[in-house]
Design a protein around this motif. Sequence first.
Motif, short mmCIF file in Angstrom:
data_model
loop_
_atom_site.label_atom_id
_atom_site.label_comp_id
_atom_site.label_asym_id
_atom_site.label_seq_id
_atom_site.Cartn_x
_atom_site.Cartn_y
_atom_site.Cartn_z
N VAL A 1 0.85 -1.18 0.00
CA VAL A 1 0.00 0.00 0.00
C VAL A 1 0.90 1.24 0.00
O VAL A 1 1.81 1.34 0.82
N ALA A 2 0.60 2.15 -0.92
CA ALA A 2 1.41 3.37 -1.01
C ALA A 2 1.29 4.17 0.28
O ALA A 2 0.23 4.24 0.89
N ALA A 3 2.40 4.77 0.66
CA ALA A 3 2.40 5.56 1.90
C ALA A 3 1.66 6.87 1.69
O ALA A 3 1.65 7.45 0.59
N THR A 4 1.01 7.32 2.73
CA THR A 4 0.38 8.64 2.74
C THR A 4 0.90 9.37 3.98
O THR A 4 1.53 8.76 4.85
N LEU B 1 -0.87 10.34 6.33
CA LEU B 1 -1.57 9.75 7.46
C LEU B 1 -0.90 8.44 7.90
O LEU B 1 -0.70 8.21 9.09
N SER B 2 -0.55 7.63 6.90
CA SER B 2 0.06 6.35 7.26
C SER B 2 1.45 6.55 7.86
O SER B 2 1.87 5.83 8.76
N ARG B 3 2.17 7.56 7.37
CA ARG B 3 3.48 7.84 7.95
C ARG B 3 3.33 8.30 9.41
O ARG B 3 4.12 7.95 10.27
N GLN C 1 0.62 7.82 11.46
CA GLN C 1 -0.13 6.98 12.39
C GLN C 1 0.06 5.48 12.18
O GLN C 1 -0.20 4.70 13.08
N GLY C 2 0.47 5.09 10.97
CA GLY C 2 0.50 3.68 10.64
C GLY C 2 1.34 2.84 11.57
O GLY C 2 1.00 1.71 11.90
N ALA C 3 2.48 3.40 12.00
CA ALA C 3 3.33 2.65 12.93
C ALA C 3 3.26 3.23 14.33
O ALA C 3 3.85 2.70 15.25
N GLY C 4 2.56 4.34 14.46
CA GLY C 4 2.28 4.87 15.79
C GLY C 4 3.43 5.55 16.48
O GLY C 4 3.45 5.66 17.69
N ALA C 5 4.43 6.02 15.73
CA ALA C 5 5.60 6.61 16.37
C ALA C 5 5.90 7.97 15.79
O ALA C 5 5.46 8.31 14.70
N GLY C 6 6.66 8.75 16.52
CA GLY C 6 7.17 10.00 16.00
C GLY C 6 8.34 9.73 15.09
O GLY C 6 8.65 8.59 14.77
N THR C 7 9.01 10.78 14.66
CA THR C 7 10.11 10.57 13.74
C THR C 7 11.48 10.77 14.38
O THR C 7 12.48 10.39 13.82
N THR C 8 11.56 11.39 15.53
CA THR C 8 12.85 11.49 16.23
C THR C 8 12.68 10.96 17.64
O THR C 8 11.61 11.08 18.25
N GLU D 1 4.41 0.34 1.24
CA GLU D 1 5.30 0.33 0.08
C GLU D 1 6.62 1.02 0.39
O GLU D 1 7.68 0.66 -0.13
N ARG E 1 1.84 -2.27 8.74
CA ARG E 1 1.21 -1.07 9.29
C ARG E 1 -0.24 -1.40 9.61
O ARG E 1 -0.81 -2.39 9.13
N LEU E 2 -0.86 -0.53 10.38
CA LEU E 2 -2.26 -0.70 10.74
C LEU E 2 -3.01 0.56 10.32
O LEU E 2 -2.59 1.67 10.67
N SER F 1 3.11 4.24 22.34
CA SER F 1 1.80 4.39 21.72
C SER F 1 1.16 3.01 21.82
O SER F 1 1.71 2.12 22.47
N ARG G 1 1.12 0.98 19.56
CA ARG G 1 1.73 0.09 18.57
C ARG G 1 3.25 0.12 18.56
O ARG G 1 3.86 -0.36 17.62
N TRP G 2 3.88 0.69 19.54
CA TRP G 2 5.32 0.46 19.69
C TRP G 2 5.72 0.68 21.13
O TRP G 2 5.07 1.41 21.88
#
Lengths: 191, 564
Positions: free
Chosen positions: A172-175, A177-179, A181-188, B429, B435-436, B532, B534-535
Amino acid sequence: MTTILLSYNEVQTLTRKAASGAGLPHGVAEDIGQAAVWLSARGVDAIRVVVAALTDDRQKILAGQAAIDALCCGETEEIVLEDRDCGLLLIGLAGAASMNAGLTLAVRLGGGDLVPLVRVSDVAEWVPSAATLRLMSCDVDDTPARFGAPRPAATDVGGYAEALGLAAKTYVAATELSRAQGAGAGTTDND
Amino acid sequence: MTKMVLDLEARPALTLRSPDVVMRLRRMGASFPTRLSFLRSLIRSLAEDGSSVSRPVWSMDDRGFGDAVYTLKLGGHDYSLVAFSSPLPDELRSDRVIAEAWDTSYVLYDGVPDVAEIDRLRANAPRQEAGRFGPRDLVLSRANKSVRFFEHVADRLAGGRQPDRDRLSEVGYLLRTTAVYGNGKFGIADRFVLAERQWLDGPFQAEMLTVWLIREFSHDLVEHVARCRAPETFVPLAPELRRHIGVGNSTGLGMAPFLANHPLLLNNWVLARETALARVRSKPYLDDATLHRLAELWRQAGTHLDQWTVEDDALMARILGLRGEWAEAQAWIDPARLRAVSCPVGSLLDRSRFMSVDFQELLAALVIEMAGAENDDLVDSMASVREATLQPGMRLSALCGLLRDHYGWALAIAFDKPAETAQFWYVSEEKLEPRLGRRASEPGADLELPLDIARQIQRLDADLADEPGTRTVAAFLADFPQHRHAVRRIQAAANAPYSEIRDNLLSERCRPINMLRCKLAFFGASKFDPRSDRWTRITLFQGAPTAGEIAVGETDDCWLPVLR
């Protein structure tokens, strides 16, 4: 021909995903992954074989799988393998079933020899269009050749790329939203 | 309760907890490590085999950047951790799988690498997923520093002082791994190679060995940096503090589908733990030494709970509740009372049914710990050579019987309600990781992963309704190939009662953190610190013996670490 060397897990995972990407049911795709491991341990570029079979007629794979199931439980006595790539894949499916279920499936080659699949260590030179699959009625005495090689047969990069392309159909292409919330984490995550 | 005869060596039939109780997400999310956890079995293996660690390569600059190699012999084979430490700007430091650079990277190597092999690994290991590996590379990993704590420890040691105990208790590690890859990923050795190696044939033993050696590297690295800063005043870590510094780990959704994708492995893990619990439950009495051990462990668990604090409000509330229950139940283990009842462990476990699930699972882990080595034989049953195999000759009547016996929980889910399909699992991708997503608001549900086990079972059940029971699975699947996966799972469940998570993984209520905690507890993790739903962050090997102490085997703090 340019080739790459993969692990068995990579061969299994990629062929399973490619089969799913080609539209086959998950349970069938799982078996194709196992068949690819069996074949690649016996001298076959299994990814190329699977891709060729998937891009031909997927109904042949489903029909072949059903025939092997019937063979395994004695509902049919023999399967005639009709073409090379699908035939090799079906031999792989039968080989994996033999190994996993402890069955004595065998291949009768053009010359008439009946070869138990659990004893086979190289099928790269087989011509499956001239072969049949049978369930043997007696036990095989010899020690099964579980893995014919410590690493899989080399993979042609062209077939590898095609398999990756099929597998990508399951992603599934990333959006944004998925970036987010999809994995539920921040970026740093400095602390 | 599930009645099973689990041991053919004349043991009585044991009463195991029902899968309907054990395999619920909420209870899985209350898991604690046990003596059967994988890092515990590794420690015992290292001690029993007399392993000792050497460090043939230590090529670090004064800031702690460079290469190191740690080597040990286990089961007659040499294994080496090849470690690389590199500068990393703060803005690039991320626990997420989307990261592309890390403070440190590692390969567990099969043998002792020469210069050429170290050069090869230096060119690939820091690139992780973008690198390429070969059959002598057994495990690939990377870790980031807990920068502030690393600096604190380096600064203190350089100044001739030990780290602050409160900060040590709060963080518990210098390095935090963000991935530990095994089984053929990116070209590394396949799992079957290790399955034939003594001591590494159990689940995740090579991965645990890697993390244990990373911990040793983290201790050496911080001491090296401190020594270089101030060689005149430097002091090494005090042994008890060194032992209390474990390895952090940050784990996300990528781990969650594993449990659903490996039903027989999951069964074997849970069955071993439940068998251990059932054995302890069946003890008719406890001798004085065991009663003393029970009281010791109770105090240890209480102190551990006091030292376990998290930012997550929901888990912190549970921990606070558990602390209260644990103190309240202290009187339960009064030796005089336990001597007066038959089957005292059973009595404790029965009484715990009126407490929280967290309490019940902590008590279960405690009584397994109390029994010591009695259950260590079960470790040998926790691996799984292969996953489920289809039985095409089975009659549909038998299949339907298995479905009714083992999947009542799945049939009871109302999939016509939107809340039961509110979420969907997919592979991104961008990073090829699970992912969820939210079905109502996000694209991609048409490509969802087949983790909808309960829904697949219901669809199979519907298609079986009009089929004659005398028909074979082979004939049925010829008409309905889409059910092949579900049929295989059902057939496997006949001999694997704990193979399924008995909850709907698509539901609004599904919290992946519960799956993560279950798996990580089997690894031996403690100090779960969710970021969260999920991690989570965790700590591994905190309180465990260091390389210098491994000859004596497990310490008293291996189960639930406590800074005393």
